[in-house]
Design an enzyme around this catalytic site. Structure first.
Site, mmCIF file in Angstrom:
data_model
loop_
_atom_site.group_PDB
_atom_site.id
_atom_site.type_symbol
_atom_site.label_atom_id
_atom_site.label_comp_id
_atom_site.label_asym_id
_atom_site.label_seq_id
_atom_site.Cartn_x
_atom_site.Cartn_y
_atom_site.Cartn_z
ATOM 1 N N SER A 10 0.978 -0.831 -0.601
ATOM 2 C CA SER A 10 0.087 0.186 0.035
ATOM 3 C C SER A 10 1.062 1.010 0.192
ATOM 4 O O SER A 10 1.822 1.364 0.999
ATOM 5 C CB SER A 10 -1.142 -0.170 1.255
ATOM 6 N N HIS A 35 -0.738 -0.296 -4.659
ATOM 7 C CA HIS A 35 -2.546 -0.367 -3.737
ATOM 8 C C HIS A 35 -2.228 1.290 -3.568
ATOM 9 O O HIS A 35 -1.008 1.859 -2.570
ATOM 10 C CB HIS A 35 -2.241 -1.268 -2.928
ATOM 11 N N ASP A 37 -4.670 4.234 -2.743
ATOM 12 C CA ASP A 37 -5.725 4.375 -1.697
ATOM 13 C C ASP A 37 -6.151 6.030 -2.064
ATOM 14 O O ASP A 37 -5.462 7.015 -2.005
ATOM 15 C CB ASP A 37 -5.672 4.680 -0.577
ATOM 16 N N MET A 39 -8.830 8.508 -1.145
ATOM 17 C CA MET A 39 -10.242 8.840 -0.311
ATOM 18 C C MET A 39 -10.532 10.717 -1.132
ATOM 19 O O MET A 39 -9.524 11.442 -0.996
ATOM 20 C CB MET A 39 -9.581 8.762 0.580
ATOM 21 N N HIS A 68 -7.984 1.330 -5.307
ATOM 22 C CA HIS A 68 -8.802 1.831 -3.977
ATOM 23 C C HIS A 68 -9.982 2.711 -3.911
ATOM 24 O O HIS A 68 -8.856 3.888 -3.260
ATOM 25 C CB HIS A 68 -8.334 0.625 -2.977
ATOM 26 N N MET A 70 -12.150 5.905 -2.546
ATOM 27 C CA MET A 70 -13.316 5.193 -0.261
ATOM 28 C C MET A 70 -13.676 6.591 -1.052
ATOM 29 O O MET A 70 -13.561 7.763 -0.660
ATOM 30 C CB MET A 70 -12.371 5.154 0.367
ATOM 31 N N MET A 143 -12.352 -5.900 3.291
ATOM 32 C CA MET A 143 -11.563 -4.865 3.966
ATOM 33 C C MET A 143 -11.232 -5.282 6.059
ATOM 34 O O MET A 143 -12.471 -5.305 6.318
ATOM 35 C CB MET A 143 -12.727 -3.328 4.080
ATOM 36 N N GLY A 148 -10.382 4.058 5.466
ATOM 37 C CA GLY A 148 -9.606 5.314 5.925
ATOM 38 C C GLY A 148 -8.203 5.779 6.538
ATOM 39 O O GLY A 148 -7.476 7.245 6.464
ATOM 40 N N PHE A 149 -7.668 5.212 7.303
ATOM 41 C CA PHE A 149 -6.402 4.821 7.874
ATOM 42 C C PHE A 149 -5.750 3.805 7.913
ATOM 43 O O PHE A 149 -6.092 3.075 7.856
ATOM 44 C CB PHE A 149 -7.260 5.259 9.391
ATOM 45 N N GLY A 150 -4.146 4.499 7.619
ATOM 46 C CA GLY A 150 -3.273 3.530 7.914
ATOM 47 C C GLY A 150 -3.171 2.663 9.354
ATOM 48 O O GLY A 150 -3.309 3.934 10.020
ATOM 49 N N GLY A 151 -2.056 1.581 9.613
ATOM 50 C CA GLY A 151 -1.492 0.840 10.414
ATOM 51 C C GLY A 151 -3.039 0.602 11.544
ATOM 52 O O GLY A 151 -2.161 0.729 12.850
ATOM 53 N N ASP A 177 -7.065 -6.234 2.907
ATOM 54 C CA ASP A 177 -6.866 -4.620 3.679
ATOM 55 C C ASP A 177 -6.787 -4.533 4.026
ATOM 56 O O ASP A 177 -8.155 -3.698 4.781
ATOM 57 C CB ASP A 177 -7.016 -3.890 2.221
ATOM 58 N N GLY A 178 -5.695 -4.389 5.234
ATOM 59 C CA GLY A 178 -5.776 -3.638 6.535
ATOM 60 C C GLY A 178 -5.134 -4.709 7.816
ATOM 61 O O GLY A 178 -5.995 -5.594 7.972
ATOM 62 N N GLY A 179 -4.280 -3.911 7.732
ATOM 63 C CA GLY A 179 -3.632 -4.989 9.359
ATOM 64 C C GLY A 179 -3.027 -6.349 9.249
ATOM 65 O O GLY A 179 -2.667 -7.043 9.741
ATOM 66 N N SER A 200 2.589 -0.869 5.950
ATOM 67 C CA SER A 200 3.061 -0.113 7.117
ATOM 68 C C SER A 200 4.598 -1.325 7.541
ATOM 69 O O SER A 200 4.929 -1.705 7.566
ATOM 70 C CB SER A 200 2.759 0.087 8.786
#
Length: 226
Positions: A10, A35, A37, A39, A68, A70, A143, A148-151, A177-179, A200
C-alpha cells in the site's frame, strides 16, 4: 484454486515525497501490484491522492496500479482515473447499489479492471449481485479494518466473509486490506484471500523483500494444500 497470489504494497505507507522511487523499490522487492488509496474526505474523513498523482506515477512505472476508491461518487472518478493510467478501479458497494452496472461498464470501457470493496460492517451478500451479474466485477476487496486510515489492527472476524466468498466463487480474485503482515497472513490465506494489501508491515520492515516473499509463500502454500 485457479487464482494466483498477488502482493500489493500500500503506497499510503510510502514516502510520498519520493513516490516514483518507492514504487520502483517495491517492484524490485517482488511486489506484483502497487495499491493506491484514493480518498475523498467525504466517504472517509481522510483526503489522500487522486488522479493527478496516479498520472504522475504512471510516467515512471509500468506496474499494475491497483486503485481503491474510498469515494462517495465513484462515477465521477472513472474518466479521470482512466486517463491517468489506473489499472484497477475498485469502488465501494455501499455507494453504488443503484448504479453499479453502469459503473462497471464505464470502468471496463476505460480499460480498467473493475472491483468492489466492502466495509467491515457491510454484509458479504451485498456483493453477490455484482459478481454474478452479466456485467460483473472481477475482484472483491474485503476490508479487514475500517477504511480511511493506515496502521489499524487486523479484524480476524472478517475472514468469515473471505471464506464464504472463496467457497462460493473458487476462481474469483479476493483481496484483503488492513493490518496484513507476517502475523496475520496465514489466517487470511487460509480463508482464501489471494490478493494481499500490506502497508506498514512492508514499508516499516528492515527488509521489505523478505516480508513480501513471506506473504506470497503463505498464499501459495495454502493454495497447494487445497
Amino acid at each position: 484454486m485457479g487464482v494466483t497470489a498477488k502482493i500489493a504494497p500500500s503506497m499510503l505507507s510510502s514516502d510520498f515525497a519520493n513516490l516514483a522511487s518507492e514504487a520502483e523499490r517495491m517492484l524490485k522487492c517482488g511486489a506484483d501490484w502497487l495499491h493506491m488509496d484514493i480518498m475523498d474526505g467525504h466517504f472517509v474523513p481522510n483526503l489522500t491522492l487522486g488522479a493527478p498523482v496516479i498520472q504522475s506515477l504512471r510516467k515512471h512505472t509500468k506496474a499494475y496500479l491497483d486503485c481503491h476508491l474510498m469515494v462517495t461518487n465513484p462515477l465521477d472518478y472513472v474518466e479521470p482515473m482512466g486517463k491517468a493510467g489506473a489499472s484497477g478501479f475498485t469502488f465501494h458497494v455501499e455507494v453504488s447499489k443503484d448504479n453499479w452496472q453502469e459503473l462497471v461498464q464505464r470502468i471496463k470501457s476505460k480499460g480498467m479492471t473493475p472491483g468492489v470493496a466492502l466495509k467491515p460492517g457491510t454484509p458479504i451478500e451485498e456483493v453477490y449481485p455484482l459478481i454474478e451479474g452479466e456485467n460483473h466485477v472481477e475482484m472483491v476487496l474485503v476490508m479487514t479494518v475500517e477504511p480511511g486510515f493506515g496502521g489499524q489492527k487486523f479484524m480476524p472476524e472478517m475472514m468469515e466473509k473471505v471464506r464464504t466468498l472463496r467457497q462460493r466463487y473458487p476462481s474469483l480474485d479476493i483481496e484483503v486490506d488492513g493490518g496484513l503482515g507476517p502475523s496475520t497472513i496465514d489466517v487470511a490465506a487460509s480463508a482464501g484471500a489471494n490478493c494481499i494489501v500490506a502497508g506498514s508491515s512492508v514499508f516499516g520492515a528492515p527488509e521489505p523483500a523478505t516480508v513480501i516473499s513471506l506473504l506470497r509463500s503463505s498464499v501459495e502454500g495454502i493454495q497447494q494444500k487445497s
